[in-house]
Design an enzyme around this catalytic site. Structure first.
Site, PDB file in Angstrom:
ATOM      1  CG  ASP A  98      -2.247   0.529   1.051  1.00 23.41           C
ATOM      2  OD1 ASP A  98      -2.342   1.652   0.532  1.00 23.41           O
ATOM      3  OD2 ASP A  98      -3.224  -0.153   1.406  1.00 23.41           O
ATOM      4  CG  ASP A 197      -4.317   5.736   1.065  1.00 25.09           C
ATOM      5  OD1 ASP A 197      -5.231   4.941   1.290  1.00 25.09           O
ATOM      6  OD2 ASP A 197      -4.185   6.827   1.644  1.00 25.09           O
ATOM      7  CD  GLU A 254      -8.762   5.044  -1.390  1.00 19.54           C
ATOM      8  OE1 GLU A 254      -9.685   4.698  -0.652  1.00 19.54           O
ATOM      9  OE2 GLU A 254      -7.772   5.666  -0.981  1.00 19.54           O
ATOM     10  CG  HIS A 327      -8.913  -1.132   4.409  1.00 23.74           C
ATOM     11  ND1 HIS A 327      -8.786  -1.156   3.029  1.00 23.74           N
ATOM     12  CD2 HIS A 327      -8.447   0.064   4.804  1.00 23.74           C
ATOM     13  CE1 HIS A 327      -8.260  -0.010   2.639  1.00 23.74           C
ATOM     14  NE2 HIS A 327      -8.036   0.749   3.684  1.00 23.74           N
ATOM     15  CG  ASP A 328     -11.272   2.313   3.630  1.00 18.93           C
ATOM     16  OD1 ASP A 328     -10.758   2.230   4.760  1.00 18.93           O
ATOM     17  OD2 ASP A 328     -10.669   2.762   2.631  1.00 18.93           O
TER      18      ASP A 328
END
Ligand code: GLC
Length: 554
Positions: A98, A197, A254, A327-328
């Site tokens: 990440d 990210d 993302e 995870h969000d």
């Protein structure tokens, strides 16, 4: 589209804090991941994406990095990381990290240096503004102003996310150089690529003008002024040229806020990234504007429309990154299946529906067990900083504490962050000690050991489904084929995957009623299904509630 090695991967996302605790301190770690590689290999996974495992005060569970080239001590050491890479390689599993370069932690030495000495070069690595009040009314993603005052000085710093996540100033070329060095350092180490990210936040509206308030707090969502702003392309192009282009790597960004018409720049042949995540389907239950905490009612037709538009738009330019959980997000079974969340047949059909779309399938840890949301009784049981903020804001907007708790329970990021249930032992076999976040109550019944080898389990279904995409007779078509929506009943999502040589029709009944679909030709051959016997009457296909069926023509 030119073929790329990464089109054949099946990615598994690991939230390291919650995957497996090998050291017995209640927090997952890198050795824990290494110990569980056999599980992932057996499942058929070819690549893992590890959420941040760098040094961090963990205010946002690692998305606040204090040292990009160090490993968080609770996760282990650089030796542990290198061993994980080696062990994964032995099993032909690639590793994606990440990359969090929109912001650092406020404990990063650059930020510390900037505070100590406003004349240092590091001061311009961040966004500081002088004055005796916040420079504008933008609201950060996690709530409150994007500006935080520096104690004892008439100066504020900017953060799109939490207070402990100051944004980097991408306008500064020396800062960008530092970031490229870090990216290249990891790529040289032999990782396969990055999930990147919040990358559309790197360019801000440099007028810093206030906007019309959109909430009782008098603030306005910062995304309107600090996400995907004009001029971002030159940063992203440079990033690609200076780093990713030099390695045979894969990148998945993302990138919220990117319009379909801009996809060519982002994921086209010369795009900044290999793929980006499209959140439109995942966020179909989220209201936009000030009514954010209200859930929007939606139907399977709405979901189908969002998914198929995303697929056909992305297909014009490049390759999709398909997911139903991360995870969000809340657990997919709870979000998409609602009252049918506990029905394994429904969970399987939901899984297959997105898994056979055109693009790279991502599986989030626990999704393969059919895990559901964890309803918490009090706000104190939450760890996630955005959940606590949402609770506070809902009350500010006039809701009762019970209502606020209900909103947070439905959408909290902690729904998916609970420790992984490996077996039915105490703490689900995740750890020998009380884990950092409460286990879901379902773990004695829903866990990996119980589902391993048990015919009909969701886990065995995922294993079989992965094998069918990777090694089945229609792999060429199911991996590389184009996609097109197919007319179907209201609660069914149906599409056609096709190459010049073959065509596969897929139907997924996401409703609790039997439906009747039209077969393209009577001689279509059944190749895959879930549920009971497939009933075909002439050119009609009868689907059981929550059944999936795939047939091949020509
Ligand atoms: C991304 C991450 C999220 C994190 C945020 C700030 O949205 O997925 O978990 O909190 O960025 O880094």
């Amino acid at each position: 589209m030119r073929r790329q090695w990464w089109q054949e991967e099946v990615v598994y996302q690991i939230y390291p804090k919650s995957f497996y605790d090998s050291s017995g301190d209640g927090v997952g770690d890198l050795r824990g991941i290494t110990e569980k590689l056999d599980y992932l290999e057996d499942l058929g996974i070819t690549m893992i994406w590890i959420c941040p495992m760098y040094q961090s005060p963990m205010d946002d569970n690692g998305y606040d990095i204090s040292d990009y080239m160090g490993i968080a001590p609770e996760f282990g050491t650089m030796e542990d990381f290198d061993q994980l890479v080696r062990e994964a390689e032995r099993r032909k599993i690639k590793i994606m990290l990440d990359l969090v370069i929109n912001h650092t932690s406020d404990e990063h030495r650059w930020f510390q240096r900037a505070l100590e000495d406003p004349n240092s070069a590091c001061h311009d690595y961040y966004i500081f503004k002088e004055g005796d009040r916040e420079p504008n009314n933008w609201r950060s993603v996690f709530g409150g102003s994007v500006w935080e005052k520096i104690p004892g000085r008439d100066e504020y710093y900017f953060h799109s996310f939490g207070k402990k996540q100051p944004d980097l100033n991408w306008e500064n070329p020396a800062l960008r150089e530092q970031l490229y060095e870090i990216v290249n350092w990891w790529l040289k180490k032999g990782i396969a690529g990055f999930r990147i990210d919040a990358i559309t936040f790197v360019k801000k509206d440099l007028t810093w003008k206030s906007r019309e308030a959109d909430g009782a707090d008098g603030l306005s969502k910062c995304t309107k002024s600090s996400r995907n702003q004009p001029g971002i392309g030159s940063f992203l192009h440079e990033l690609r040229e200076r780093t990713f282009d030099r390695y045979p790597c894969v990148t998945v960004a993302e990138a919220p806020g990117v319009a379909y018409g801009e996809l060519g720049d982002f994921i086209g042949e010369e795009g900044y990234f290999s793929m980006i995540f499209d959140f439109r389907a995942a966020d179909l239950d989220v209201a936009s504007g000030s009514e954010w905490f209200k859930r929007v009612p939606w139907t399977v037709e709405d979901l189908r429309e969002k998914i198929m538009t995303s697929q056909t738009e992305i297909q014009k330019y490049g390759w999709s990154a398909n997911f139903i959980e991360n995870h969000d997000q809340p657990r997919a079974a709870s979000k998409y299946l609602r009252e049918a969340q506990g029905n394994p047949e429904a969970v399987k059909t939901l899984g297959a529906m997105y898994f056979f779309l055109r693009g790279l399938p991502f599986i989030y840890q626990g999704q393969e067990l059919g895990m559901v949301n964890f309803e918490r009784k009090s706000i104190r049981e939450f760890d996630d900083l955005s959940s606590t903020d949402q609770y506070r804001r809902a009350m500010e907007e006039g809701y009762s504490s019970e209502e606020a708790l209900r909103f947070v329970n439905l959408r909290s990021r902690d729904n998916a962050r609970t420790p992984f249930p490996w077996n039915k032992d105490r703490y689900g076999g995740f750890s020998r000690t009380k884990p950092w976040l409460g286990m879901t109550e379902e773990y004695p019944a829903v866990n990996a050991a119980d589902q391993t080898g048990r015919p009909g389990s969701v886990l065995e279904f995922y294993r079989e489904m992965i094998r069918f995409r990777q090694k089945g007779p229609c792999r060429e078509c199911l991996i590389y084929g184009d996609i097109e929506p197919v007319d179907s009943s209201r609660e069914v999502i149906a599409y056609r995957r096709y190459t010049e040589k073959e065509t596969v029709y897929c139907w997924f009944n996401l409703g609790g009623r039997e439906t009747e679909e039209k077969l393209p030709e009577v001689s279509a051959k059944l190749i895959w299904k879930t549920g009971g016997e497939v009933r075909i009457r002439g050119n009609r296909l009868l689907l059981e509630p929550y059944q999936s069926v795939m047939v091949r023509t020509s």
